[in-house]
Design a protein around this motif. Structure first.
Motif, short mmCIF file in Angstrom:
data_model
loop_
_atom_site.label_atom_id
_atom_site.label_comp_id
_atom_site.label_asym_id
_atom_site.label_seq_id
_atom_site.Cartn_x
_atom_site.Cartn_y
_atom_site.Cartn_z
N VAL A 190 0.84 -1.21 0.00
CA VAL A 190 0.00 0.00 0.00
C VAL A 190 0.87 1.26 0.00
CG1 VAL A 190 -1.90 -1.21 1.14
CG2 VAL A 190 -0.32 0.17 2.52
N LYS A 191 2.02 1.19 0.68
CA LYS A 191 2.91 2.36 0.69
C LYS A 191 3.56 2.57 -0.68
CE LYS A 191 3.98 2.35 5.63
NZ LYS A 191 5.02 2.21 6.69
N ALA A 192 3.69 1.51 -1.46
CA ALA A 192 4.20 1.65 -2.83
C ALA A 192 3.11 2.07 -3.81
CB ALA A 192 4.80 0.31 -3.28
N LEU A 193 1.88 2.29 -3.30
CA LEU A 193 0.71 2.72 -4.09
C LEU A 193 0.11 1.60 -4.93
CD1 LEU A 193 1.69 6.36 -5.18
CD2 LEU A 193 0.38 5.61 -3.19
N ALA A 194 0.29 0.36 -4.52
CA ALA A 194 -0.50 -0.72 -5.10
C ALA A 194 -1.96 -0.51 -4.71
CB ALA A 194 0.00 -2.08 -4.61
N THR A 195 -2.88 -0.93 -5.55
CA THR A 195 -4.30 -0.73 -5.27
C THR A 195 -4.87 -1.90 -4.47
OG1 THR A 195 -5.08 -1.83 -7.27
CG2 THR A 195 -4.56 0.54 -7.44
N VAL A 196 -6.02 -1.65 -3.88
CA VAL A 196 -6.73 -2.69 -3.13
C VAL A 196 -6.98 -3.91 -4.02
CG1 VAL A 196 -8.89 -3.26 -1.94
CG2 VAL A 196 -7.77 -1.06 -1.51
N GLY A 197 -7.41 -3.67 -5.25
CA GLY A 197 -7.69 -4.77 -6.18
C GLY A 197 -6.45 -5.55 -6.57
N GLU A 198 -5.34 -4.86 -6.78
CA GLU A 198 -4.09 -5.55 -7.14
C GLU A 198 -3.60 -6.43 -6.01
OE1 GLU A 198 -2.41 -2.08 -10.20
OE2 GLU A 198 -1.90 -2.03 -8.06
N ILE A 199 -3.72 -5.94 -4.79
CA ILE A 199 -3.30 -6.74 -3.62
C ILE A 199 -4.20 -7.96 -3.48
CG2 ILE A 199 -3.18 -6.70 -1.10
CD1 ILE A 199 -2.32 -3.70 -1.40
N ALA A 200 -5.51 -7.76 -3.62
CA ALA A 200 -6.44 -8.90 -3.53
C ALA A 200 -6.19 -9.91 -4.63
CB ALA A 200 -7.88 -8.39 -3.58
N ASP A 201 -5.85 -9.46 -5.82
CA ASP A 201 -5.63 -10.37 -6.95
C ASP A 201 -4.43 -11.28 -6.72
OD1 ASP A 201 -7.82 -9.52 -8.36
OD2 ASP A 201 -6.71 -8.15 -9.67
N VAL A 202 -3.39 -10.77 -6.05
CA VAL A 202 -2.23 -11.63 -5.73
C VAL A 202 -2.70 -12.82 -4.91
CG1 VAL A 202 -0.09 -11.77 -4.42
CG2 VAL A 202 -0.52 -9.79 -5.90
N MET A 203 -3.52 -12.56 -3.91
CA MET A 203 -3.98 -13.65 -3.04
C MET A 203 -5.07 -14.49 -3.70
SD MET A 203 -3.64 -11.87 0.73
CE MET A 203 -4.30 -10.26 0.25
N ARG A 204 -5.83 -13.88 -4.62
CA ARG A 204 -6.79 -14.69 -5.39
C ARG A 204 -6.06 -15.81 -6.15
NH1 ARG A 204 -9.72 -9.80 -6.25
NH2 ARG A 204 -11.92 -10.05 -5.69
N LYS A 205 -4.93 -15.45 -6.74
CA LYS A 205 -4.18 -16.44 -7.52
C LYS A 205 -3.59 -17.52 -6.63
CE LYS A 205 -3.05 -13.15 -11.19
NZ LYS A 205 -2.00 -12.30 -11.80
N ARG A 206 -3.20 -17.17 -5.41
CA ARG A 206 -2.60 -18.15 -4.51
C ARG A 206 -3.63 -18.98 -3.77
NH1 ARG A 206 2.41 -19.92 -5.47
NH2 ARG A 206 3.73 -18.17 -6.13
N PHE A 207 -4.69 -18.32 -3.28
CA PHE A 207 -5.67 -19.00 -2.41
C PHE A 207 -6.89 -19.50 -3.17
CE2 PHE A 207 -4.15 -15.82 1.03
CZ PHE A 207 -3.01 -16.58 1.26
N GLY A 208 -7.16 -18.91 -4.34
CA GLY A 208 -8.39 -19.23 -5.07
C GLY A 208 -9.54 -18.36 -4.59
N GLU A 209 -10.71 -18.56 -5.18
CA GLU A 209 -11.92 -17.84 -4.79
C GLU A 209 -12.94 -18.83 -4.24
OE1 GLU A 209 -13.01 -14.08 -7.15
OE2 GLU A 209 -12.27 -15.45 -8.69
N TYR A 210 -13.68 -18.38 -3.25
CA TYR A 210 -14.68 -19.24 -2.60
C TYR A 210 -15.98 -19.25 -3.38
CZ TYR A 210 -17.93 -21.05 0.90
OH TYR A 210 -18.88 -21.78 1.56
N HIS A 211 -16.52 -20.44 -3.60
CA HIS A 211 -17.84 -20.60 -4.22
C HIS A 211 -18.66 -21.53 -3.34
CE1 HIS A 211 -16.51 -18.59 -7.87
NE2 HIS A 211 -15.41 -19.32 -7.82
N PRO A 212 -19.74 -21.04 -2.73
CA PRO A 212 -20.51 -21.87 -1.82
C PRO A 212 -21.14 -23.05 -2.52
CG PRO A 212 -21.69 -19.85 -2.30
CD PRO A 212 -20.33 -19.70 -2.91
N VAL A 213 -21.26 -24.14 -1.79
CA VAL A 213 -21.93 -25.34 -2.30
C VAL A 213 -23.43 -25.13 -2.22
CG1 VAL A 213 -22.27 -27.81 -1.98
CG2 VAL A 213 -20.01 -26.80 -1.59
N ARG A 214 -24.12 -25.34 -3.31
CA ARG A 214 -25.58 -25.15 -3.33
C ARG A 214 -26.28 -26.50 -3.28
NH1 ARG A 214 -26.24 -20.14 -1.63
NH2 ARG A 214 -25.15 -18.60 -2.92
#
Length: 536
Positions: free
Chosen positions: A512-536
């Motif tokens: 954040v101090k380097a001026l990365a955006t909230v979305g860019e930071i979240a995208d790094v972890m999206r690639k590592r952790f994946g995205e949650y999809h609830p079981v229906r």
């Protein structure tokens, strides 16, 4: 007992066949000593804290009057915060828009139409600077209703505070950071449970070392109640979430007395006045016993359930909206008599749109009248010892205990959520409530009874559609002028940490101090952790 003219006993005429609280706890006509356990002998600030977590309660200091606000751009929200502080508010409470909550920048295609709608849009450190411009963060306490991206928003807050000259150790406030209730009731999750829980426990560790006055999680029953739960379910599922967070922190190697004193809770306040007061008293006693007996906590602060409360948004009605002032007043009074540490009172027009300045001022004045004119703040647990209140307190504790046992049978709260247990229970109660409303077994004034032909119009605040375009331009301008190489290095450091076991908050602060955006930071972890999809 009343008698007929011929002397025979007759039953008194009652307006309902059965009286029960919102949680379907049957209410007797009158209560006596045999109906309730003995009143707690422990004074306030002593285990099990049924009577409150502070020795003098509001005789020493009133609760924090923390009005929740945030809309449009950071500049618009900054003006509202300064207005609320000028009106006597004592703390800030930030609402973020859905793209910020979901880790999407304002220029992302999925953010279209949602930028600044239900809260303020924060994409970068530049937005956070504007949001708190002229507000000394070393002097105010700030609550941020943010979950999946909580660590990033905390990092932004820390960075702004440091730019103002405040050390991280001076900062005071709370991030909601409660992802489990998102899976249960609200839906603003990003990552699967494992990645989410890692972020939360890393935040516990980071704050214990760097921001020791910060409340690292606000375990929220508020949204569980808004989704349709009753008071017992709100207590049971909220504390069960709390148990899961404590277990995750212990598994990460933290000592319980190192992080538990900074845990806090967030509860709803509904219209059933006596039940709501009993709910708060029961929650404190339950949590104290859980922390001492189950987790072996020794620090008295680890045993204290400290909570923020907010009046119930779901009870606000679009019909005859001024009647909402009465609802909010009753709910706020219940929160105070129940021993809240801070309180937000909803504005009467929120069923129609964003609060206007006038309605927000009336909401704040409601708290001020209760605190300074009603006299209730001069008493400590004034309803303690009431046979009805003590009976309800004990019954809520008992019923919540039954839920704890069921959750344990399912393998704990995370497994129970994965199996849909709390979700189904909440849906069941919501359905039962709505059926009762439609059958007029439950009266909602102005909705299914006492209806008027036509309401007088109420002014409604709106968000200027041009604000979204302005925010998108701000993001594009930031990306054009920042040091791209520095951003890449910072995001790579975050990716390396996510791939290993290092604390994630440290590289998030760097990003954040380097001026990365909230979305860019979240995208790094999206690639590592994946995205949650609830079981229906």
């Amino acid at each position: 007992m009343p008698r007929d003219p011929d002397g025979k006993p007759r039953s008194p005429k009652l307006r309902k066949a059965r009286f029960a609280t919102d949680a379907d706890i049957e209410i007797q006509g009158s209560y006596g000593p045999a109906d309730a356990p003995a009143a707690p002998s422990s004074p306030p600030a002593q285990f099990p804290f049924t009577r409150g977590v502070q020795e003098t309660m509001y005789r020493g200091q009133l609760w924090t009057m923390r009005q929740y606000a945030g809309f449009g751009t950071a500049a618009e929200s900054n003006r509202r915060y300064k207005y609320l502080l000028a009106q006597g508010g004592k703390g800030l409470s930030v609402a973020f828009d859905l793209p910020t909550q979901m880790g999407r920048d304002s220029d992302h295609p999925m953010a279209r139409g949602e930028v600044g709608r239900v809260g303020v849009a924060i994409d970068s450190l530049e937005d956070m600077r504007v949001l708190f411009d002229g507000i000394p963060l070393a002097e105010v306490s700030t609550s941020m209703t943010i979950n999946a991206t909580a660590a990033t928003l905390l990092a932004l807050y820390q960075a702004v505070g440091e730019e103002q000259g405040a050390s991280a150790r001076q900062l005071r406030g709370t991030i909601q950071n409660d992802i489990l209730k998102e899976y249960i009731a609200r839906g603003t999750y990003i990552y699967p449970p494992a990645g989410s829980m890692r972020l939360i426990t890393d935040t516990f560790t980071y704050c214990s070392r760097e921001i020791p006055q910060w409340n690292t999680v606000s375990i929220s029953g508020y949204h569980i109640r808004e989704a349709g739960s009753d008071a017992v379910q709100e207590v049971a599922f909220t504390l069960a979430d709390g148990i899961a967070y404590v277990e995750a922190a212990l598994a990460a190697g933290l000592d319980v007395d190192e992080f538990a004193p900074r845990l806090s809770f967030f509860f709803n306040v509904h219209n059933n006045f006596i039940e709501e007061i009993a709910k708060f008293r029961a929650a404190r006693a339950l949590w104290a016993n859980i922390m001492r007996e189950r987790f072996g906590a020794k620090n008295p602060k680890s045993l204290m359930l400290r909570f923020h409360s907010q009046t119930a948004g779901v009870t606000l009605q679009a019909q005859q909206p001024l009647v909402n002032v009465v609802r909010v007043t009753l709910q706020a009074l219940a929160a105070v008599l129940g021993g809240t540490q801070s309180l937000h009172t909803n504005s009467y027009d929120e069923a129609l749109g964003l609060p206007t300045e006038e309605s927000a001022r009336i909401a704040l004045r409601t708290q001020q009248v209760i605190g300074h004119e009603s006299g209730v703040a001069d008493f400590i647990d004034p309803l303690g010892g009431s046979w009805a209140v003590e009976a309800l307190t004990a019954e809520i504790e008992r019923r919540a205990g039954e839920y704890f046992a069921r959750i344990e049978e399912l393998g704990g709260m995370v497994r129970a959520i994965e199996q849909g247990f709390p979700q189904r229970e909440i849906e069941r109660r919501a359905y039962e409530h709505q059926r009762a409303v439609e059958a007029q077994q439950r009266i909602i004034v102005g909705v299914n009874d006492f209806v008027v032909a036509e309401d007088a119009p109420v002014p409604v605040a709106t968000v200027d559609p041009a604000l979204e375009a302005d925010q998108i331009r701000r993001v594009a301008a930031l990306r054009a002028r920042r040091n791209a190489a520095a951003v890449t290095r910072a995001l790579t450091a975050l990716d390396d940490a996510a791939a290993g076991t290092a604390n994630l908050v440290v590289p998030i602060v760097g990003a954040v101090k380097a001026l990365a955006t909230v979305g860019e930071i979240a995208d790094v972890m999206r690639k590592r952790f994946g995205e949650y999809h609830p079981v229906r």
